[in-house]
Design a protein around this motif. Structure first.
Motif, short mmCIF file in Angstrom:
data_model
loop_
_atom_site.label_atom_id
_atom_site.label_comp_id
_atom_site.label_asym_id
_atom_site.label_seq_id
_atom_site.Cartn_x
_atom_site.Cartn_y
_atom_site.Cartn_z
N GLN A 28 14.22 -3.75 -12.27
CA GLN A 28 14.01 -3.56 -10.85
C GLN A 28 15.28 -3.93 -10.10
OE1 GLN A 28 10.55 -5.84 -9.60
NE2 GLN A 28 9.32 -3.98 -9.55
N GLU A 29 15.50 -3.29 -8.97
CA GLU A 29 16.65 -3.60 -8.14
C GLU A 29 16.24 -3.45 -6.68
OE1 GLU A 29 21.10 -2.57 -8.86
OE2 GLU A 29 20.25 -0.88 -7.75
N SER A 30 16.67 -4.37 -5.84
CA SER A 30 16.33 -4.24 -4.43
C SER A 30 17.08 -3.06 -3.83
CB SER A 30 16.67 -5.53 -3.68
OG SER A 30 18.07 -5.68 -3.54
N VAL A 31 16.47 -2.43 -2.86
CA VAL A 31 17.08 -1.28 -2.20
C VAL A 31 18.40 -1.69 -1.54
CG1 VAL A 31 16.79 0.38 -0.32
CG2 VAL A 31 14.89 -0.08 -1.87
N VAL A 72 10.77 -7.50 0.95
CA VAL A 72 11.97 -6.89 0.38
C VAL A 72 11.54 -5.70 -0.48
CG1 VAL A 72 14.00 -7.20 -1.08
CG2 VAL A 72 13.18 -9.08 0.37
N LEU A 73 12.19 -4.56 -0.30
CA LEU A 73 11.84 -3.34 -1.00
C LEU A 73 12.60 -3.26 -2.33
CD1 LEU A 73 9.93 -1.01 -0.22
CD2 LEU A 73 11.94 0.26 0.54
N PHE A 74 11.86 -3.07 -3.42
CA PHE A 74 12.45 -2.93 -4.75
C PHE A 74 12.06 -1.56 -5.33
CE2 PHE A 74 12.33 -7.45 -4.18
CZ PHE A 74 13.40 -7.95 -4.89
N TRP A 75 12.94 -1.05 -6.20
CA TRP A 75 12.58 0.16 -6.92
C TRP A 75 12.99 0.06 -8.38
CZ3 TRP A 75 15.42 4.00 -3.19
CH2 TRP A 75 16.78 3.67 -3.09
N GLN A 76 12.39 0.94 -9.18
CA GLN A 76 12.54 0.87 -10.63
C GLN A 76 12.31 2.25 -11.23
OE1 GLN A 76 9.29 -1.19 -12.48
NE2 GLN A 76 10.47 -1.79 -14.28
N TRP A 77 13.20 2.67 -12.12
CA TRP A 77 13.02 3.95 -12.81
C TRP A 77 11.93 3.79 -13.86
CZ3 TRP A 77 15.42 8.60 -11.78
CH2 TRP A 77 15.15 9.64 -12.68
N ILE A 78 10.98 4.74 -13.88
CA ILE A 78 9.84 4.68 -14.79
C ILE A 78 10.02 5.71 -15.88
CG2 ILE A 78 7.34 4.94 -15.01
CD1 ILE A 78 7.13 4.24 -12.06
N ASP A 79 9.78 5.28 -17.11
CA ASP A 79 9.82 6.20 -18.24
C ASP A 79 8.45 6.84 -18.37
OD1 ASP A 79 10.37 7.59 -20.51
OD2 ASP A 79 10.28 5.87 -21.86
N ILE A 80 8.31 8.11 -17.96
CA ILE A 80 7.04 8.82 -18.07
C ILE A 80 6.94 9.42 -19.47
CG2 ILE A 80 5.61 10.70 -17.19
CD1 ILE A 80 6.91 10.33 -14.51
N LYS A 81 6.04 8.87 -20.26
CA LYS A 81 5.88 9.32 -21.63
C LYS A 81 4.69 10.25 -21.76
CE LYS A 81 7.79 5.06 -23.58
NZ LYS A 81 7.53 3.91 -24.46
N THR A 82 4.84 11.28 -22.57
CA THR A 82 3.70 12.14 -22.88
C THR A 82 3.12 11.69 -24.20
OG1 THR A 82 5.15 13.73 -23.97
CG2 THR A 82 4.67 14.10 -21.66
#
Length: 239
Positions: A28-31, A72-82
């Motif tokens: 995660q990383e803050s915006v 505080v706004l955070f975002w995170q790249w999600i690994d979408i698995k099939t």
């Protein structure tokens, strides 16, 4: 604005790939930290569009999870698995049936609106048009990363029916495999059921995607799905 969105997404994806190569969880990383790190790359881009870019990613990019912690706004790249589950209709023993049920339940990751800043939640909440018995869901699956095999379609159908059975009755369901919006169409037993289902699903995380639910005119729904006109038998999940 989309040039800025592209810079942000490349940054978040690169952080995800770096963590994955080290076998660590996607960070995660803050915006605000992202903005500071990308200041050099954004020197030729209008910074006035930063808030708009953040909002667009929050609402439209299913592979980026955004949440607020202590303001505080955070975002995170999600690994979408099939996943390649067996067809529900092919399950024969209790262990497989229980495993499929758990997999369907695990696709749902809860409501998003309560974790979003007010201005983002306001944009995500669909304005109430006149309710009908027909609903269109967007972002149920990601057509760019998910291969909709028959077993995957069955999994989505069962997960939808499991969730909707807690909210109201469904008489028709269609997973639009060619949709670029990851769409699923529902026809409900009554307008009251449709209101409960729309409110229950809109702004909910499903398998890494943020669902948007809107009403569809009945005439347009029947034009697209003529077989739904005379259907009144309730559908239930296979358990």
């Amino acid at each position: 604005m989309f040039a800025l969105v592209d810079v942000i997404l490349r940054h978040l994806h690169d952080r995800y790939l770096l963590a994955k190569s080290a076998r660590r969880k996607s960070p995660q990383e803050s915006v605000s930290d992202t903005q500071a790190k990308l200041r050099r790359e954004m020197r030729n881009l209008p910074l006035s569009l930063w808030d708009s870019a953040v909002e667009w990613i929050s609402l439209s990019e299913s592979q980026v999870k955004v949440e607020s912690k202590d303001g505080v706004l955070f975002w995170q790249w999600i690994d979408i698995k099939t996943t390649n589950h067996h067809k529900v209709t092919e399950l024969s023993d209790n262990d497989e049936e229980e495993g499929n049920k758990k997999n369907s339940e695990n696709l749902w990751q809860g409501k998003a609106l309560e974790h979003y800043p007010r201005h983002v939640a306001k944009r995500l909440a669909v304005k109430r048009s006149r309710p009908t018995v027909c609903i269109k869901l967007r972002n149920v699956f990601n057509p760019r990363t998910q291969n909709l095999t028959p077993s995957r379609v069955s999994e989505i159908e069962n997960a939808m029916l499991e969730k909707c059975s807690q909210l109201g009755g469904i008489t028709h369901l269609h997973v639009s495999k060619q949709s670029q919006e990851g769409s699923v169409y529902l026809k409900c037993h009554s307008v009251d059921d449709a209101c409960e289902i729309r409110d229950g699903l809109n702004g909910t995380w499903f398998n890494g995607g943020l669902i948007s639910a809107t009403y569809v005119q009945v005439s347009r729904y029947h034009e697209r799905f003529p077989e739904a006109k005379k259907v009144n038998k309730l559908l239930f999940p296979i358990t």
